[in-house]
Scaffold this motif. Structure first.
Motif, PDB file in Angstrom:
ATOM      1  N   UNK A  27      -7.844  -0.733  -4.794  1.00 23.87           N
ATOM      2  CA  UNK A  27      -7.943  -1.446  -3.525  1.00 23.87           C
ATOM      3  C   UNK A  27      -6.633  -2.151  -3.190  1.00 23.87           C
ATOM      4  N   UNK A  28      -5.993  -2.746  -4.183  1.00 25.65           N
ATOM      5  CA  UNK A  28      -4.697  -3.382  -3.961  1.00 25.65           C
ATOM      6  C   UNK A  28      -3.671  -2.375  -3.453  1.00 25.65           C
ATOM      7  N   UNK A  29      -3.615  -1.228  -4.110  1.00 25.37           N
ATOM      8  CA  UNK A  29      -2.651  -0.197  -3.712  1.00 25.37           C
ATOM      9  C   UNK A  29      -2.945   0.296  -2.301  1.00 25.37           C
ATOM     10  N   UNK A  30      -4.207   0.580  -2.037  1.00 27.97           N
ATOM     11  CA  UNK A  30      -4.597   1.039  -0.704  1.00 27.97           C
ATOM     12  C   UNK A  30      -4.228  -0.001   0.354  1.00 27.97           C
ATOM     13  N   UNK A  31      -4.540  -1.259   0.089  1.00 24.19           N
ATOM     14  CA  UNK A  31      -4.290  -2.323   1.060  1.00 24.19           C
ATOM     15  C   UNK A  31      -2.794  -2.515   1.321  1.00 24.19           C
ATOM     16  N   UNK A  32      -1.974  -2.350   0.326  1.00 22.69           N
ATOM     17  CA  UNK A  32      -0.532  -2.537   0.520  1.00 22.69           C
ATOM     18  C   UNK A  32       0.084  -1.440   1.371  1.00 22.69           C
ATOM     19  N   UNK A  33      -0.495  -0.254   1.300  1.00 22.11           N
ATOM     20  CA  UNK A  33       0.060   0.856   2.059  1.00 22.11           C
ATOM     21  C   UNK A  33      -0.598   1.047   3.430  1.00 22.11           C
ATOM     22  N   UNK A  34      -1.880   0.769   3.548  1.00 24.63           N
ATOM     23  CA  UNK A  34      -2.601   1.153   4.756  1.00 24.63           C
ATOM     24  C   UNK A  34      -3.221  -0.007   5.534  1.00 24.63           C
ATOM     25  N   UNK A  35      -3.130  -1.227   5.034  1.00 23.61           N
ATOM     26  CA  UNK A  35      -3.708  -2.366   5.746  1.00 23.61           C
ATOM     27  C   UNK A  35      -2.612  -3.362   6.081  1.00 23.61           C
ATOM     28  N   UNK A  36      -2.869  -4.179   7.076  1.00 26.33           N
ATOM     29  CA  UNK A  36      -1.853  -5.164   7.456  1.00 26.33           C
ATOM     30  C   UNK A  36      -1.799  -6.328   6.466  1.00 26.33           C
TER      31      UNK A  36
END
Length: 150
Positions: A27-36
């Protein structure tokens, strides 16, 4: 019977906390790349899952003798000396983790009114991993002591 229950508890605890660690890091990785914005709680959750994974797995490691040894020196000793050293090691582990268990319970009580910074959970939840680790390490070292004394 109790031995199997404790073993299953530790195995499932290790699996669940490992999967929790993987999920929170993903989730951390996903959020850093795809979320603001990255959720602030994921870093603390990852740390908590990692600590619990170690706490659950340490008892299993002692039970199944998965810790690292210096076999080069140990294997050169006479079997009678090896037995005495292993007896001493398990005695020291039992005493140290027995003391740690006592103080870990007190530490959990101290953490009841405290809240974690980003997750908002009681710090006693974080501190409880020390109770699990110390109790299981003392338990399995006690069983090893009994086995060595027979």
């Amino acid at each position: 019977m109790i031995k199997k229950v404790i073993g299953k508890f530790l195995k499932y605890g290790t699996l669940i906390s490992t999967f929790g660690l993987i999920a929170s890091v993903a989730l951390q990785i996903y959020a850093r790349f795809f979320m603001s914005n990255t959720p602030a709680w994921t870093e603390e959750a990852s740390r908590l899952f990692f600590i619990y994974t170690i706490s659950f797995a340490s008892g299993l490691a002692l039970k199944d003798n998965y810790f690292v040894y210096l076999d080069v020196f140990f294997e050169r000793l006479k079997p009678s000396i090896q037995d005495k050293i292993l007896l001493f090691i398990h005695l020291v582990i039992f005493v140290l983790f027995g003391l740690m268990f006592y103080h870990a319970v007190l530490f959990v009580k101290l953490g009841l009114p405290e809240k974690s910074a980003s997750m908002g959970t009681s710090m006693s939840l974080t501190f409880f991993c020390m109770v699990i680790m110390s109790a299981t390490m003392a338990y399995y070292s006690f069983l090893a002591l009994l086995k060595r004394l027979k």
